[in-house]
Design a protein around this motif. Sequence first.
Motif, PDB file in Angstrom:
ATOM      1  N   ALA A 172      -1.969  97.940 -86.770  1.00 15.37           N
ATOM      2  CA  ALA A 172      -1.827  99.281 -85.977  1.00 15.37           C
ATOM      3  C   ALA A 172      -0.860 100.269 -86.135  1.00 15.37           C
ATOM      4  CB  ALA A 172      -2.352  98.790 -83.924  1.00 15.37           C
ATOM      5  N   PHE A 173       0.328  99.559 -86.132  1.00 18.56           N
ATOM      6  CA  PHE A 173       1.375 100.020 -86.720  1.00 18.56           C
ATOM      7  C   PHE A 173       0.693 100.550 -88.299  1.00 18.56           C
ATOM      8  CE2 PHE A 173       5.219 100.774 -89.405  1.00 18.56           C
ATOM      9  CZ  PHE A 173       5.835 102.241 -88.768  1.00 18.56           C
ATOM     10  N   MET A 174       0.914 100.450 -88.907  1.00 17.39           N
ATOM     11  CA  MET A 174       0.459 100.540 -90.890  1.00 17.39           C
ATOM     12  C   MET A 174      -0.704 101.763 -90.614  1.00 17.39           C
ATOM     13  SD  MET A 174      -2.601 100.161 -92.749  1.00 17.39           S
ATOM     14  CE  MET A 174      -2.843  98.248 -93.081  1.00 17.39           C
ATOM     15  N   HIS A 175      -1.551 101.260 -89.529  1.00 13.94           N
ATOM     16  CA  HIS A 175      -2.518 102.517 -89.865  1.00 13.94           C
ATOM     17  C   HIS A 175      -2.540 103.380 -88.993  1.00 13.94           C
ATOM     18  CE1 HIS A 175      -6.308  98.945 -89.614  1.00 13.94           C
ATOM     19  NE2 HIS A 175      -5.238  98.640 -90.373  1.00 13.94           N
ATOM     20  N   ARG A 176      -1.258 104.194 -88.103  1.00 11.69           N
ATOM     21  CA  ARG A 176      -1.542 104.828 -87.522  1.00 11.69           C
ATOM     22  C   ARG A 176      -0.107 105.377 -88.187  1.00 11.69           C
ATOM     23  NH1 ARG A 176      -0.315 101.235 -82.884  1.00 11.69           N
ATOM     24  NH2 ARG A 176       1.472 101.960 -82.968  1.00 11.69           N
ATOM     25  N   ALA A 177       1.078 105.028 -89.127  1.00 14.28           N
ATOM     26  CA  ALA A 177       1.686 105.632 -89.940  1.00 14.28           C
ATOM     27  C   ALA A 177       0.857 106.199 -91.455  1.00 14.28           C
ATOM     28  CB  ALA A 177       2.792 104.625 -90.352  1.00 14.28           C
ATOM     29  N   ALA A 178       0.513 105.769 -91.526  1.00 13.64           N
ATOM     30  CA  ALA A 178      -0.614 105.933 -92.555  1.00 13.64           C
ATOM     31  C   ALA A 178      -1.162 107.526 -92.296  1.00 13.64           C
ATOM     32  CB  ALA A 178      -1.715 105.099 -93.308  1.00 13.64           C
ATOM     33  N   ARG A 179      -1.825 107.694 -90.664  1.00 14.38           N
ATOM     34  CA  ARG A 179      -2.826 108.503 -90.792  1.00 14.38           C
ATOM     35  C   ARG A 179      -1.421 109.928 -90.185  1.00 14.38           C
ATOM     36  NH1 ARG A 179      -5.402 105.024 -87.161  1.00 14.38           N
ATOM     37  NH2 ARG A 179      -7.537 105.012 -87.785  1.00 14.38           N
ATOM     38  N   VAL A 180       0.007 109.667 -89.902  1.00 16.11           N
ATOM     39  CA  VAL A 180       0.802 110.208 -89.168  1.00 16.11           C
ATOM     40  C   VAL A 180       0.977 111.086 -90.691  1.00 16.11           C
ATOM     41  CG1 VAL A 180       2.807 111.097 -88.791  1.00 16.11           C
ATOM     42  CG2 VAL A 180       1.351 109.950 -87.309  1.00 16.11           C
ATOM     43  N   LEU A 181       1.331 110.409 -91.944  1.00 14.24           N
ATOM     44  CA  LEU A 181       1.734 110.555 -93.071  1.00 14.24           C
ATOM     45  C   LEU A 181       0.912 111.532 -93.943  1.00 14.24           C
ATOM     46  CD1 LEU A 181       4.265 107.729 -94.038  1.00 14.24           C
ATOM     47  CD2 LEU A 181       4.947 110.184 -93.043  1.00 14.24           C
ATOM     48  N   GLY A 212       1.747 115.834 -95.733  1.00 12.30           N
ATOM     49  CA  GLY A 212       0.888 115.650 -96.572  1.00 12.30           C
ATOM     50  C   GLY A 212       1.154 114.619 -97.451  1.00 12.30           C
ATOM     51  N   ILE A 213       1.258 113.739 -98.166  1.00 11.35           N
ATOM     52  CA  ILE A 213       1.381 112.300 -98.200  1.00 11.35           C
ATOM     53  C   ILE A 213      -0.241 112.591 -98.549  1.00 11.35           C
ATOM     54  CG2 ILE A 213       1.499 109.565 -98.563  1.00 11.35           C
ATOM     55  CD1 ILE A 213       4.401 111.268 -98.424  1.00 11.35           C
ATOM     56  N   ARG A 214      -0.283 111.817-100.117  1.00 11.38           N
ATOM     57  CA  ARG A 214      -0.892 111.534-101.020  1.00 11.38           C
ATOM     58  C   ARG A 214      -1.228 110.019-101.822  1.00 11.38           C
ATOM     59  NH1 ARG A 214      -2.661 114.422 -97.333  1.00 11.38           N
ATOM     60  NH2 ARG A 214      -3.510 116.538 -97.588  1.00 11.38           N
ATOM     61  N   GLN A 215       0.032 109.252-101.535  1.00 16.15           N
ATOM     62  CA  GLN A 215      -0.022 108.312-102.382  1.00 16.15           C
ATOM     63  C   GLN A 215       1.275 107.120-101.463  1.00 16.15           C
ATOM     64  OE1 GLN A 215       0.934 109.600-107.178  1.00 16.15           O
ATOM     65  NE2 GLN A 215       2.243 110.368-105.788  1.00 16.15           N
ATOM     66  N   GLY A 240       4.655  93.746-100.803  1.00 17.51           N
ATOM     67  CA  GLY A 240       4.082  92.857 -99.388  1.00 17.51           C
ATOM     68  C   GLY A 240       2.634  93.109 -98.673  1.00 17.51           C
ATOM     69  N   THR A 241       1.654  93.160 -99.088  1.00 17.45           N
ATOM     70  CA  THR A 241       0.561  93.780 -98.777  1.00 17.45           C
ATOM     71  C   THR A 241      -0.614  92.487 -97.733  1.00 17.45           C
ATOM     72  OG1 THR A 241      -0.514  95.333-101.041  1.00 17.45           O
ATOM     73  CG2 THR A 241      -1.627  94.446 -99.984  1.00 17.45           C
ATOM     74  N   GLY A 242      -0.632  91.371 -98.400  1.00 14.53           N
ATOM     75  CA  GLY A 242      -0.685  90.366 -97.786  1.00 14.53           C
ATOM     76  C   GLY A 242      -2.046  90.242 -97.827  1.00 14.53           C
ATOM     77  N   ILE A 243      -3.286  89.333 -98.067  1.00 12.27           N
ATOM     78  CA  ILE A 243      -4.276  88.756 -98.370  1.00 12.27           C
ATOM     79  C   ILE A 243      -5.543  90.357 -97.434  1.00 12.27           C
ATOM     80  CG2 ILE A 243      -6.662  87.335 -97.697  1.00 12.27           C
ATOM     81  CD1 ILE A 243      -4.639  84.828 -98.098  1.00 12.27           C
ATOM     82  N   PRO A 244      -5.727  90.988 -98.282  1.00  9.20           N
ATOM     83  CA  PRO A 244      -6.796  92.032 -97.292  1.00  9.20           C
ATOM     84  C   PRO A 244      -7.882  91.616 -96.578  1.00  9.20           C
ATOM     85  CG  PRO A 244      -6.918  91.766-100.064  1.00  9.20           C
ATOM     86  CD  PRO A 244      -6.272  90.368 -99.591  1.00  9.20           C
ATOM     87  N   THR A 245      -7.467  92.678 -95.405  1.00 13.66           N
ATOM     88  CA  THR A 245      -8.117  92.866 -94.315  1.00 13.66           C
ATOM     89  C   THR A 245      -8.212  93.755 -94.252  1.00 13.66           C
ATOM     90  OG1 THR A 245      -6.564  90.547 -93.138  1.00 13.66           O
ATOM     91  CG2 THR A 245      -7.619  92.154 -91.701  1.00 13.66           C
ATOM     92  N   GLU A 246      -9.633  94.469 -93.737  1.00 17.05           N
ATOM     93  CA  GLU A 246     -10.339  96.051 -93.219  1.00 17.05           C
ATOM     94  C   GLU A 246     -10.073  96.250 -92.070  1.00 17.05           C
ATOM     95  OE1 GLU A 246     -13.789  96.211 -94.461  1.00 17.05           O
ATOM     96  OE2 GLU A 246     -13.425  95.653 -97.073  1.00 17.05           O
ATOM     97  N   PRO A 247      -9.775  97.270 -92.200  1.00 19.46           N
ATOM     98  CA  PRO A 247      -9.527  98.213 -93.271  1.00 19.46           C
ATOM     99  C   PRO A 247      -7.834  98.792 -93.796  1.00 19.46           C
ATOM    100  CG  PRO A 247      -9.269  99.575 -90.690  1.00 19.46           C
ATOM    101  CD  PRO A 247      -9.674  98.271 -90.476  1.00 19.46           C
ATOM    102  N   ASN A 248      -7.995  97.797 -94.988  1.00 18.11           N
ATOM    103  CA  ASN A 248      -6.678  98.500 -95.499  1.00 18.11           C
ATOM    104  C   ASN A 248      -6.406  99.215 -95.316  1.00 18.11           C
ATOM    105  OD1 ASN A 248      -6.497  95.272 -96.683  1.00 18.11           O
ATOM    106  ND2 ASN A 248      -8.502  96.066 -97.792  1.00 18.11           N
ATOM    107  N   LEU A 249      -4.903  99.051 -96.360  1.00 19.14           N
ATOM    108  CA  LEU A 249      -4.683 101.334 -95.959  1.00 19.14           C
ATOM    109  C   LEU A 249      -4.722 102.244 -97.025  1.00 19.14           C
ATOM    110  CD1 LEU A 249      -0.535 101.536 -96.513  1.00 19.14           C
ATOM    111  CD2 LEU A 249      -2.139 103.154 -97.360  1.00 19.14           C
ATOM    112  N   HIS A 250      -5.722 101.764 -97.645  1.00 19.93           N
ATOM    113  CA  HIS A 250      -6.117 103.357 -99.119  1.00 19.93           C
ATOM    114  C   HIS A 250      -8.027 103.335 -98.108  1.00 19.93           C
ATOM    115  CE1 HIS A 250      -8.634 100.037-100.156  1.00 19.93           C
ATOM    116  NE2 HIS A 250      -9.846  99.922-100.979  1.00 19.93           N
ATOM    117  N   GLN A 251      -8.390 102.671 -97.739  1.00 22.10           N
ATOM    118  CA  GLN A 251      -9.505 103.159 -96.405  1.00 22.10           C
ATOM    119  C   GLN A 251      -9.069 104.297 -95.370  1.00 22.10           C
ATOM    120  OE1 GLN A 251     -10.176  99.409 -95.460  1.00 22.10           O
ATOM    121  NE2 GLN A 251     -12.611  98.628 -96.696  1.00 22.10           N
ATOM    122  N   ILE A 252      -7.836 103.791 -94.838  1.00 26.32           N
ATOM    123  CA  ILE A 252      -7.364 104.521 -93.437  1.00 26.32           C
ATOM    124  C   ILE A 252      -6.480 105.518 -94.553  1.00 26.32           C
ATOM    125  CG2 ILE A 252      -5.757 104.836 -92.308  1.00 26.32           C
ATOM    126  CD1 ILE A 252      -7.208 102.883 -91.184  1.00 26.32           C
TER     127      ILE A 252
END
Length: 272
Positions: free
Chosen positions: A57-66, A71-74, A79-91
């Motif tokens: 949940a923190f990872m998702h919020r941090a991605a949204r804030v950035l 203006g972060i676009r990259q 330490g990605t781990g086994i894919p669990t949706e939604p993944n970071l790129h989906q957010i």
Amino acid sequence: MSTRQAGRDLDTSRAHSARMYDYFLGGKDHFEVDKEAALLAVEANPSLPVVARENRAFMHRAARVLAQEHGIRQWLDIGTGIPTEPNLHQIAQSLVPEARVVYADNDPLVLKYAERLMRSTTQGRTAYVESDITDPDALMSAVRDTEVLDFTQPIALSLNAILHFVVDAQEPYAIVRRLLDPLPAGSALAINHCTPDYDPETWKKVVEVYKSAGTPAQVRSHSEVSRFFDGLDLLAPGVCVCHRWRTPEPVAGKPDIPDAQISLLAGVGIKR
């Protein structure tokens, strides 16, 4: 897709932290040895599945804030781990379809499922590299080889729930600096990290479980986690327990989660 050591066989003789994490999240991409170690860890700390969910949940919020406020676009997610949706790129791509994300992990099982990490929007790009955070130079070389990230533009370095698997002897602060150095001003560092501050005895037991399973681990205090952000501009509210970082207003009648139950510190800093 760019990979390093792609042909390395799966080691099913001992547990792996990424596959244990998959078990905590209720996934199915783990082996019996991972489940056994995860159950021992949960016996030591029954809150670990909640910790895993709050980590994501923190990872998702941090991605949204950035994306929305800085203006972060990259993103470079290590330490990605086994894919669990939604993944970071989906957010990220739900907010900015042109977002680019490179994932990195050292578990060959993650490679097996990496196609889930490659389902990008047509405007954006994603890639996966198999590499280890403890060799930052090789990792960054593999990332550059993908030609997905533009190192002249800001990049968010995402280190979620990985640095507590880098012990002091491996020089974690130097590793983070080596990863940050090639990134331009305006880039970001997002971290969350287990801490013993609220319940030292419980986390001592959890660390022992991981060590017994063959994975060195080291939890760190608030001051030790804050040190990763030296020289960066910390975003408010600074380093705090992750479920307190930029969370929405509490829902009336919903019980508050005690900090000791989560014991996962988080912060986001911007490179000057």
